[in-house]
Design a protein around this motif. Structure first.
Motif, PDB file in Angstrom:
ATOM      1  N   LEU A  53      48.423  33.309  30.565  1.00 24.13           N
ATOM      2  CA  LEU A  53      47.340  33.175  29.581  1.00 24.13           C
ATOM      3  C   LEU A  53      46.283  32.158  30.018  1.00 24.13           C
ATOM      4  CD1 LEU A  53      49.298  33.583  26.227  1.00 24.13           C
ATOM      5  CD2 LEU A  53      47.993  35.281  27.519  1.00 24.13           C
ATOM      6  N   GLU A  54      46.679  31.173  30.800  1.00 24.80           N
ATOM      7  CA  GLU A  54      45.678  30.221  31.292  1.00 24.80           C
ATOM      8  C   GLU A  54      44.753  30.917  32.291  1.00 24.80           C
ATOM      9  OE1 GLU A  54      47.300  26.452  32.315  1.00 24.80           O
ATOM     10  OE2 GLU A  54      45.503  25.814  33.410  1.00 24.80           O
ATOM     11  N   SER A  55      45.334  31.697  33.191  1.00 22.83           N
ATOM     12  CA  SER A  55      44.511  32.473  34.119  1.00 22.83           C
ATOM     13  C   SER A  55      43.602  33.435  33.354  1.00 22.83           C
ATOM     14  CB  SER A  55      45.390  33.285  35.078  1.00 22.83           C
ATOM     15  OG  SER A  55      46.130  32.439  35.905  1.00 22.83           O
ATOM     16  N   PHE A  56      44.165  34.065  32.337  1.00 21.96           N
ATOM     17  CA  PHE A  56      43.353  34.963  31.525  1.00 21.96           C
ATOM     18  C   PHE A  56      42.143  34.233  30.950  1.00 21.96           C
ATOM     19  CE2 PHE A  56      42.373  35.944  27.072  1.00 21.96           C
ATOM     20  CZ  PHE A  56      41.643  37.105  27.288  1.00 21.96           C
ATOM     21  N   ALA A  57      42.378  33.045  30.388  1.00 21.20           N
ATOM     22  CA  ALA A  57      41.288  32.313  29.737  1.00 21.20           C
ATOM     23  C   ALA A  57      40.166  32.008  30.726  1.00 21.20           C
ATOM     24  CB  ALA A  57      41.828  31.015  29.121  1.00 21.20           C
TER      25      ALA A  57
ATOM     26  N   THR B 150      51.484  49.523  32.026  1.00 17.07           N
ATOM     27  CA  THR B 150      50.524  48.460  32.339  1.00 17.07           C
ATOM     28  C   THR B 150      49.414  48.937  33.280  1.00 17.07           C
ATOM     29  OG1 THR B 150      51.914  47.757  34.176  1.00 17.07           O
ATOM     30  CG2 THR B 150      52.179  46.573  32.100  1.00 17.07           C
ATOM     31  N   HIS B 151      48.364  48.142  33.322  1.00 18.41           N
ATOM     32  CA  HIS B 151      47.363  48.239  34.378  1.00 18.41           C
ATOM     33  C   HIS B 151      47.569  47.073  35.341  1.00 18.41           C
ATOM     34  CE1 HIS B 151      44.929  51.596  33.113  1.00 18.41           C
ATOM     35  NE2 HIS B 151      45.058  51.188  31.869  1.00 18.41           N
ATOM     36  N   CYS B 152      47.053  47.234  36.549  1.00 17.85           N
ATOM     37  CA  CYS B 152      47.210  46.183  37.557  1.00 17.85           C
ATOM     38  C   CYS B 152      45.878  45.992  38.279  1.00 17.85           C
ATOM     39  CB  CYS B 152      48.298  46.575  38.552  1.00 17.85           C
ATOM     40  SG  CYS B 152      48.722  45.270  39.732  1.00 17.85           S
ATOM     41  N   THR B 153      45.559  44.760  38.578  1.00 16.15           N
ATOM     42  CA  THR B 153      44.364  44.437  39.355  1.00 16.15           C
ATOM     43  C   THR B 153      44.753  43.495  40.484  1.00 16.15           C
ATOM     44  OG1 THR B 153      42.877  44.663  37.463  1.00 16.15           O
ATOM     45  CG2 THR B 153      42.093  43.312  39.305  1.00 16.15           C
ATOM     46  N   ASP B 168      48.731  43.777  33.169  1.00 16.12           N
ATOM     47  CA  ASP B 168      48.546  43.584  31.738  1.00 16.12           C
ATOM     48  C   ASP B 168      48.470  44.948  31.070  1.00 16.12           C
ATOM     49  OD1 ASP B 168      47.565  41.035  29.908  1.00 16.12           O
ATOM     50  OD2 ASP B 168      46.889  42.952  29.124  1.00 16.12           O
ATOM     51  N   ILE B 169      48.760  44.991  29.773  1.00 16.15           N
ATOM     52  CA  ILE B 169      48.604  46.263  29.049  1.00 16.15           C
ATOM     53  C   ILE B 169      47.154  46.733  29.075  1.00 16.15           C
ATOM     54  CG2 ILE B 169      50.570  46.133  27.473  1.00 16.15           C
ATOM     55  CD1 ILE B 169      48.360  45.133  25.361  1.00 16.15           C
ATOM     56  N   GLY B 170      46.211  45.797  29.187  1.00 17.64           N
ATOM     57  CA  GLY B 170      44.798  46.172  29.185  1.00 17.64           C
ATOM     58  C   GLY B 170      44.228  46.160  30.586  1.00 17.64           C
ATOM     59  N   ARG B 171      43.415  47.155  30.924  1.00 22.08           N
ATOM     60  CA  ARG B 171      42.801  47.110  32.248  1.00 22.08           C
ATOM     61  C   ARG B 171      41.812  45.954  32.324  1.00 22.08           C
ATOM     62  NH1 ARG B 171      40.257  52.149  30.104  1.00 22.08           N
ATOM     63  NH2 ARG B 171      38.052  51.716  29.848  1.00 22.08           N
ATOM     64  N   HIS B 172      41.126  45.668  31.212  1.00 19.52           N
ATOM     65  CA  HIS B 172      40.159  44.575  31.203  1.00 19.52           C
ATOM     66  C   HIS B 172      40.854  43.226  31.392  1.00 19.52           C
ATOM     67  CE1 HIS B 172      38.254  47.903  29.029  1.00 19.52           C
ATOM     68  NE2 HIS B 172      37.108  47.418  29.455  1.00 19.52           N
ATOM     69  N   THR B 173      41.940  43.026  30.650  1.00 22.86           N
ATOM     70  CA  THR B 173      42.634  41.741  30.723  1.00 22.86           C
ATOM     71  C   THR B 173      43.347  41.581  32.070  1.00 22.86           C
ATOM     72  OG1 THR B 173      44.106  42.895  29.185  1.00 22.86           O
ATOM     73  CG2 THR B 173      42.890  41.029  28.333  1.00 22.86           C
ATOM     74  N   SER B 174      43.710  42.680  32.718  1.00 23.59           N
ATOM     75  CA  SER B 174      44.287  42.544  34.065  1.00 23.59           C
ATOM     76  C   SER B 174      43.226  42.045  35.046  1.00 23.59           C
ATOM     77  CB  SER B 174      44.917  43.863  34.542  1.00 23.59           C
ATOM     78  OG  SER B 174      43.961  44.789  34.983  1.00 23.59           O
ATOM     79  N   VAL B 195      40.797  45.940  43.553  1.00 29.68           N
ATOM     80  CA  VAL B 195      41.425  47.242  43.332  1.00 29.68           C
ATOM     81  C   VAL B 195      42.085  47.196  41.966  1.00 29.68           C
ATOM     82  CG1 VAL B 195      43.015  48.991  44.198  1.00 29.68           C
ATOM     83  CG2 VAL B 195      41.937  47.392  45.798  1.00 29.68           C
ATOM     84  N   CYS B 196      41.712  48.127  41.101  1.00 25.54           N
ATOM     85  CA  CYS B 196      42.326  48.143  39.786  1.00 25.54           C
ATOM     86  C   CYS B 196      42.733  49.558  39.425  1.00 25.54           C
ATOM     87  CB  CYS B 196      41.414  47.525  38.740  1.00 25.54           C
ATOM     88  SG  CYS B 196      39.784  48.221  38.669  1.00 25.54           S
ATOM     89  N   THR B 197      43.589  49.645  38.426  1.00 26.74           N
ATOM     90  CA  THR B 197      43.992  50.945  37.913  1.00 26.74           C
ATOM     91  C   THR B 197      43.178  51.198  36.647  1.00 26.74           C
ATOM     92  OG1 THR B 197      45.783  49.938  36.649  1.00 26.74           O
ATOM     93  CG2 THR B 197      46.310  50.726  38.857  1.00 26.74           C
ATOM     94  N   GLY B 198      42.970  52.430  36.357  1.00 24.14           N
ATOM     95  CA  GLY B 198      42.233  52.754  35.128  1.00 24.14           C
ATOM     96  C   GLY B 198      40.770  53.007  35.384  1.00 24.14           C
ATOM     97  N   ARG B 199      40.131  53.526  34.356  1.00 27.47           N
ATOM     98  CA  ARG B 199      38.753  53.975  34.489  1.00 27.47           C
ATOM     99  C   ARG B 199      37.775  52.799  34.515  1.00 27.47           C
ATOM    100  NH1 ARG B 199      38.697  57.644  29.505  1.00 27.47           N
ATOM    101  NH2 ARG B 199      39.827  55.813  28.738  1.00 27.47           N
TER     102      ARG B 199
END
Lengths: 257, 257
Positions: A53-57, B150-153, B168-174, B195-199
């Motif tokens: 979560l710190e990386s996310f922030a 999950t998505h991965c980045t 993360d469950i979200g592609r954006h948050t990954s 490199v990420c997964t998802g649109r």
């Protein structure tokens, strides 16, 4: 990453493969709802996997243009449902309200705590009809075939007739459109099962619940929140429906196996 | 559905298959940003495929529990960026603010109109390294392998070393997490490809832009908004990167073919 335990929980499913039905345990993704504040101002509330979560922030504030330089961040306080970031030397790009534009789900949070009663029994569907529905959703998705970019939702009755269908860039909005089309045609979604593409968090399941749809089927993974809501609301949740296989996560009694 | 024209536009890409590079035209999804109001109160603003908006309005209000019965809806006024619904006889479930919890992207809208300069040239990557990156993203995604959810980045340098990775469950948050991990380690994301997964809608591309990442690669489809932003910001956008194939949507000059 060795954080799988913090990101998943076990769930007992019925695993179906053609005529073989077995009980087994699978892992499902868990999510948290967190709010992030910048210098005391709430920036957004979203669903997130509760690790890093710190990386996310740091990444979120940079990637959304709210902090111009990570060196400006002087403090990050991570609590279960709140991340408070201090970065007083940094400027914001644009104003905060426009952050609220969303590309997908409306979310669950407090609204997931539905106070309404669970759905009734009665509607059942044969396994073969259900598998046929998972083929129909791909046949229906003509824009998906030309772009690879859309989600599709269909409502199907228990004789296999498609009552309603919609494609949209968002899985949530494809559900809204399919339900809306049925309602505008005078069709009761409660006498159908829903087949959709994409994952099933609680907000997707809540949409089906509110439309009275007792069976939700996806070719993809459900999340922990979607499974919990379906369990509580007496809804049948089917994931990874890819003939000849499917995984029944909740209330299998509606499916004639 | 015979609405493909309203849902897509053509785009010229470089199609790569092993050593064969061809120019070809593909269809990409377009999106609109719309706001929906109920009895004059703004409910939400979201990205949507611009067809079936009346059905969307009815389904959304039912599926979000904001209108209890579609018969209560007395008027729906659909304009390009606004859907106004009147349903004065109906009650709301819960209060409106909690609708703002989101499961995914933060959206683009006005914030997509980035006023900052385009990214510079200089960073290039060999096609083989880029393909190797699309394999690495799947190797890294251990939670995806156990859940499918999950998505991965990953951020990768042009020698093929993974600099940062997040699921993360979200592609954006990954994306946020992968960028944040790099920054917290003192790594400049500007010397990497993502490199990420998802649109890839515009909000995903905007995140990479703000982190200074000049090449964005996905195994999935980009949207019209993501392509436009990448074009304008001098970013290289690669979709459907599934060795031995990939589709280069913008600025192919950074990839050594």
């Amino acid at each position: 990453m060795n954080q799988n335990e913090a990101m998943t929980r076990d769930h007992e499913i019925l695993s179906v493969r053609e005529d073989i039905v077995e009980q087994t345990t699978v892992q499902v993704c868990i999510e948290d709802t967190i709010t992030i504040t910048l210098n005391g101002i709430p920036v957004t509330t979203l669903k997130i996997t509760p690790v890093d979560l710190e990386s996310f922030a740091v990444g979120f504030l940079i990637c959304e243009g709210l902090v111009s330089d990570p060196g400006c961040i002087s403090a990050i306080d991570v609590r279960p449902t709140l991340i408070s970031v201090t970065a007083e030397e940094c400027t914001l790009e644009g104003s905060l309200p426009s952050l609220e534009i969303r590309s997908a789900g409306v979310g669950i949070g407090r609204r997931q705590e539905l106070s309404s009663p669970a759905l009734g029994d009665g509607f059942t569907v044969d396994k073969k009809i259900l598998f046929e529905g998972t083929r129909q959703v791909h046949e229906t998705a003509t824009v998906w075939r030309s772009t690879g970019g859309t989600h599709c939702t269909i409502l199907v009755d228990n004789r296999g007739h498609i009552l309603s269908a919609a494609e949209d860039i968002g899985r949530h909005t494809s559900v809204d459109k399919a339900v809306g089309k049925a309602l505008l045609s005078g069709i009761d979604p409660g006498h159908s099962f829903m087949v959709c593409t994409g994952r099933l968090p609680g907000d997707m399941v809540a949409k089906a619940y509110r439309a009275g749809i007792p069976i939700v089927v996806s070719n993809n993974a459900p999340f922990s929140s979607g499974i919990s809501l379906a369990e509580r609301m007496n809804m049948t949740l089917v994931g990874f429906a890819r003939p000849p296989r499917m995984s029944i996560y909740t209330h299998p009694e509606r499916i004639l196996l």
